[in-house]
Design a protein around this motif. Structure first.
Motif, mmCIF file in Angstrom:
data_model
loop_
_atom_site.group_PDB
_atom_site.id
_atom_site.type_symbol
_atom_site.label_atom_id
_atom_site.label_comp_id
_atom_site.label_asym_id
_atom_site.label_seq_id
_atom_site.Cartn_x
_atom_site.Cartn_y
_atom_site.Cartn_z
ATOM 1 N N LEU A 77 0.850 -1.202 0.000
ATOM 2 C CA LEU A 77 0.000 0.000 0.000
ATOM 3 C C LEU A 77 0.876 1.238 0.000
ATOM 4 N N GLU A 78 1.940 1.163 0.746
ATOM 5 C CA GLU A 78 2.852 2.308 0.806
ATOM 6 C C GLU A 78 3.506 2.537 -0.559
ATOM 7 N N ILE A 79 3.914 1.451 -1.191
ATOM 8 C CA ILE A 79 4.505 1.587 -2.516
ATOM 9 C C ILE A 79 3.517 2.254 -3.470
ATOM 10 N N ARG A 80 2.290 1.770 -3.433
ATOM 11 C CA ARG A 80 1.263 2.322 -4.321
ATOM 12 C C ARG A 80 1.100 3.822 -4.097
ATOM 13 N N GLN A 81 1.116 4.173 -2.849
ATOM 14 C CA GLN A 81 0.942 5.589 -2.526
ATOM 15 C C GLN A 81 2.136 6.419 -3.002
ATOM 16 N N ARG A 82 3.303 5.898 -2.787
ATOM 17 C CA ARG A 82 4.497 6.640 -3.201
ATOM 18 C C ARG A 82 4.608 6.717 -4.732
ATOM 19 N N GLU A 83 4.142 5.676 -5.402
ATOM 20 C CA GLU A 83 4.117 5.731 -6.860
ATOM 21 C C GLU A 83 3.201 6.860 -7.323
ATOM 22 N N ALA A 84 2.052 6.934 -6.687
ATOM 23 C CA ALA A 84 1.099 7.977 -7.064
ATOM 24 C C ALA A 84 1.696 9.361 -6.836
ATOM 25 N N GLU A 85 2.445 9.479 -5.758
ATOM 26 C CA GLU A 85 3.065 10.777 -5.464
ATOM 27 C C GLU A 85 4.237 11.078 -6.398
ATOM 28 N N GLY A 86 4.990 10.028 -6.722
ATOM 29 C CA GLY A 86 6.225 10.247 -7.478
ATOM 30 C C GLY A 86 6.052 10.262 -8.985
ATOM 31 N N LEU A 87 4.975 9.713 -9.459
ATOM 32 C CA LEU A 87 4.767 9.632 -10.910
ATOM 33 C C LEU A 87 3.470 10.346 -11.286
ATOM 34 N N ASN A 88 3.578 11.324 -12.116
ATOM 35 C CA ASN A 88 2.354 11.982 -12.571
ATOM 36 C C ASN A 88 1.958 11.377 -13.913
ATOM 37 N N LEU A 89 1.331 10.217 -13.836
ATOM 38 C CA LEU A 89 1.056 9.450 -15.062
ATOM 39 C C LEU A 89 0.233 10.239 -16.090
ATOM 40 N N GLN A 90 -0.595 11.167 -15.599
ATOM 41 C CA GLN A 90 -1.434 11.934 -16.531
ATOM 42 C C GLN A 90 -0.587 12.724 -17.536
ATOM 43 N N SER A 91 0.572 13.154 -17.107
ATOM 44 C CA SER A 91 1.330 14.043 -17.989
ATOM 45 C C SER A 91 2.572 13.390 -18.592
ATOM 46 N N ILE A 92 2.693 12.063 -18.433
ATOM 47 C CA ILE A 92 3.880 11.407 -18.969
ATOM 48 C C ILE A 92 3.587 10.787 -20.327
ATOM 49 N N THR A 93 4.436 11.090 -21.298
ATOM 50 C CA THR A 93 4.272 10.481 -22.625
ATOM 51 C C THR A 93 5.116 9.225 -22.705
ATOM 52 N N TYR A 94 4.873 8.422 -23.711
ATOM 53 C CA TYR A 94 5.610 7.158 -23.817
ATOM 54 C C TYR A 94 7.104 7.386 -23.970
ATOM 55 N N LYS A 95 7.479 8.510 -24.564
ATOM 56 C CA LYS A 95 8.915 8.771 -24.735
ATOM 57 C C LYS A 95 9.614 9.025 -23.393
ATOM 58 N N GLU A 96 8.839 9.501 -22.453
ATOM 59 C CA GLU A 96 9.443 9.788 -21.140
ATOM 60 C C GLU A 96 9.250 8.646 -20.145
ATOM 61 N N LEU A 97 8.488 7.672 -20.565
ATOM 62 C CA LEU A 97 8.055 6.652 -19.606
ATOM 63 C C LEU A 97 9.219 5.923 -18.910
ATOM 64 N N THR A 98 10.103 5.368 -19.706
ATOM 65 C CA THR A 98 11.193 4.596 -19.112
ATOM 66 C C THR A 98 12.007 5.448 -18.138
ATOM 67 N N GLU A 99 12.352 6.623 -18.562
ATOM 68 C CA GLU A 99 13.141 7.498 -17.697
ATOM 69 C C GLU A 99 12.394 7.803 -16.405
ATOM 70 N N ALA A 100 11.125 8.103 -16.548
ATOM 71 C CA ALA A 100 10.322 8.432 -15.359
ATOM 72 C C ALA A 100 10.255 7.247 -14.390
ATOM 73 N N LEU A 101 10.046 6.070 -14.959
ATOM 74 C CA LEU A 101 9.948 4.882 -14.102
ATOM 75 C C LEU A 101 11.288 4.599 -13.421
ATOM 76 N N LEU A 102 12.337 4.611 -14.197
ATOM 77 C CA LEU A 102 13.660 4.348 -13.613
ATOM 78 C C LEU A 102 13.953 5.330 -12.481
ATOM 79 N N ASP A 103 13.737 6.587 -12.778
ATOM 80 C CA ASP A 103 13.982 7.612 -11.755
ATOM 81 C C ASP A 103 13.149 7.349 -10.513
ATOM 82 N N ASN A 104 11.887 7.088 -10.771
ATOM 83 C CA ASN A 104 10.974 6.887 -9.640
ATOM 84 C C ASN A 104 11.420 5.746 -8.733
ATOM 85 N N TYR A 105 11.720 4.607 -9.330
ATOM 86 C CA TYR A 105 12.032 3.447 -8.487
ATOM 87 C C TYR A 105 13.436 3.517 -7.882
ATOM 88 N N PHE A 106 14.343 4.131 -8.612
ATOM 89 C CA PHE A 106 15.654 4.336 -7.978
ATOM 90 C C PHE A 106 15.499 5.181 -6.722
#
Lengths: 198, 198, 198, 198
Positions: free
Chosen positions: B64-93
């Motif tokens: 649940l905590e992970i889910r919450q932090r993902e929501a806080e750390g990733l603004n999926l509404q504004s991320i395009t596919y070109k930025e996806l990998t970078e955003a995910l990597l950054d987020n989880y690192f």
DNA sequence: GATGAATGAGAGTTCATTCAT
DNA sequence: GATGAATGAACTCTCATTCAT
């Protein structure tokens, strides 16, 4: 040491690998190791001083085993840089699939404090040197991205191949169970190779 | 349940997360949790039945905590596919760097048998669905390799970001200590992005 | 602490005195103490931390007991310097005869390193002060030798009364068994009093 | 027995004296003795049957050593009854100061049951006879108190000289640390001589 | 709801002694 | 005569869990 003692010592190590890989340093039982090995518990202390040192020996042994299996599974002399990633991925996927005690011992060591990892220093130095030679050729030929260094490259290979097994239990429930079906086990390597631009 | 009871129960869970993430299910001590939480040991049994069930609650809570932090750390509404990998990597690192108890609990669960992982089912379904929508756009635009499916893609992201922290102790001695220096921590994400063709 | 706990703790101490006085710190068994006291072994660790600390408590307790028995056996208010030596000799002969666990615990402590003796500091200060007041009168009256100080005087009393019991086993065989017959037990005090010029 | 065997046996005894005097029968370790002596553990059982018998041999050996050191330290032929007490006090203070393993072994034996003391019978008979001859002269000359017999006299000498060392650890904390300073070690003998009317 | 007291099973480690060579 | 290898019982200490108040 007499032959009988060498056998006893070897039996202890062998079954300690099993016990510790299953349950970790803390979860593993000295009694259980003795019983598995069919030796008197006291022999463990005679040959390995204490549980901690025995775990250290186990960890060390596992890395020697990895080194040996790498030598058997990878014919570095005949691998070109174009085949490198595929060969490595295949090798480590198979290694971890067939010998799960290896990634398990490593995972336990990392979780339980990493206090024994110092015994690993330099064990794989020669191997990495040889792989790096091939990798460097690929860099020269612009086959690998300019900014990716060897350590990161190897790290990535280790990550995907290790994580596939080490996190299967949770990924199965949280991400997807399909990832770990027989079928997928067969082509996961290919997919990742594609991702890595192989 | 009374407010006082709820507080006690929450305190137990909070400190159980700490204890279990540090020492695992087997290594963690019920006594220690009670002491950390400043509650009587018996309360743990009153609210969580036994140690095993408490660990289950901890694992669930961490997701649940992970889910919450993902929501806080990733603004999926504004991320395009070109930025996806970078955003995910950054987020989880960042996630694993800042909240190591999360990958630790997951690693313990995987090693200690995975008997509690069933509580994770569907927790992240909605999140994955949203990410997959973006990923699918990239597939349609041929930005991601044809043969790579979403699960493998996510798996790869999870692998490299998780493994970087979960295997640091052994990689430091066996592969290279440089990988984990401050400087490298900063650009490892970039290098992997390159590797993944980002 | 609840009444029940106090009883348990007291039972442990009581039987630890017996066990340790019989067998010493090393020879004494925690299991045996628990059994003698009729309590769960773990309670010993709950109340006394470990075997060593328990022995410390035992040693301390024995000195408190000595102090109490001295108070009961010696009416210092009514003893003059002329009666002092006789009173002391009688007192300690009887003390060690009737409560052999006291000199035994002390002897063990001395042999086994003296690492717990620090708990004895000042326990008997008040008692010694009172005895010394009487002794000083005797010195003033030239009843005791000029050059003998109080500490040596007390030491001598302790020596002969303690040694009579603590070295009985070997003296019996090496010096004379007659020393320890019933009859001699009765007049040994008188003889030594004569020797000390009483 | 061959010369080699005799040497081995002697080495065992010598180091058993050290080990047992330090730690007692229970605390002393057969392994430690073997190691100290540089012999195989099995030799101990070959020559001394078991630990208990070895301790017996040690105790016996120590009394032989005492007898020898008495002969060296006391020239009984030239000592008159007037000098007897002083000579004895001096001798045993020095003996116990310089060879503490002697009083220690004796103390252990007394505490641990006295089951080996029977081997001491008669060892010192001749010595006591000679001392008693001198003492009797003193008695005839009314130098010693009428009612003090020889055994009590010797016992008193043994007491004060032995107790001074054997109870130092506890006396230091309970009675006075001053008693055991360098300076006091020098004149304690004199003070006691005064007390005993020397 | 909360707490202190108690328990039994079991953990790692050690030791005197015996076996095999 | 000598040694290395092996054993089983015992020892201190710990832990998840339950009982009593």
């Amino acid at each position: 040491m007499q032959k009988r003692a060498l056998e006893t010592k070897a039996a202890i190590l062998k079954h300690a690998v099993d016990e510790f890989s299953e349950k970790g340093l803390h979860g593993g039982r000295v009694d259980a190791i003795a019983e598995r090995a069919g030796v008197n518990k006291q022999r463990i202390y005679a040959y390995y001083e204490n549980k901690d040192k025995l775990f250290e020996a186990v960890l060390h042994h596992c890395f020697l085993e990895i080194r040996q299996r790498e030598a058997e599974g990878l014919n570095l002399q005949s691998i070109t840089y174009k085949e490198l990633t595929e060969a490595l991925l295949d090798n480590y996927f198979k290694l971890h699939r067939d010998f799960p005690h290896l990634w398990r011992i490593i995972a336990w060591e990392n979780l339980e404090g990493g206090n024994h990892a110092h015994v690993l220093t330099n064990i794989k130095a020669k191997f990495f040197k040889e792989v790096q030679a091939i990798f460097n050729e690929g860099k020269k030929a612009s086959y690998f991205p300019e900014d990716v260094n060897f350590e990161t490259y190897m790290f990535t290979v280790f990550s995907v191949t290790g994580f596939y097994f080490s996190n299967q239990k949770t990924l199965k429930h949280s991400l997807s169970a399909k990832l770990f079906t027989k079928k997928n086990q067969q082509n996961i390597s290919q997919q990742i190779l594609s991702l890595l631009g192989g």
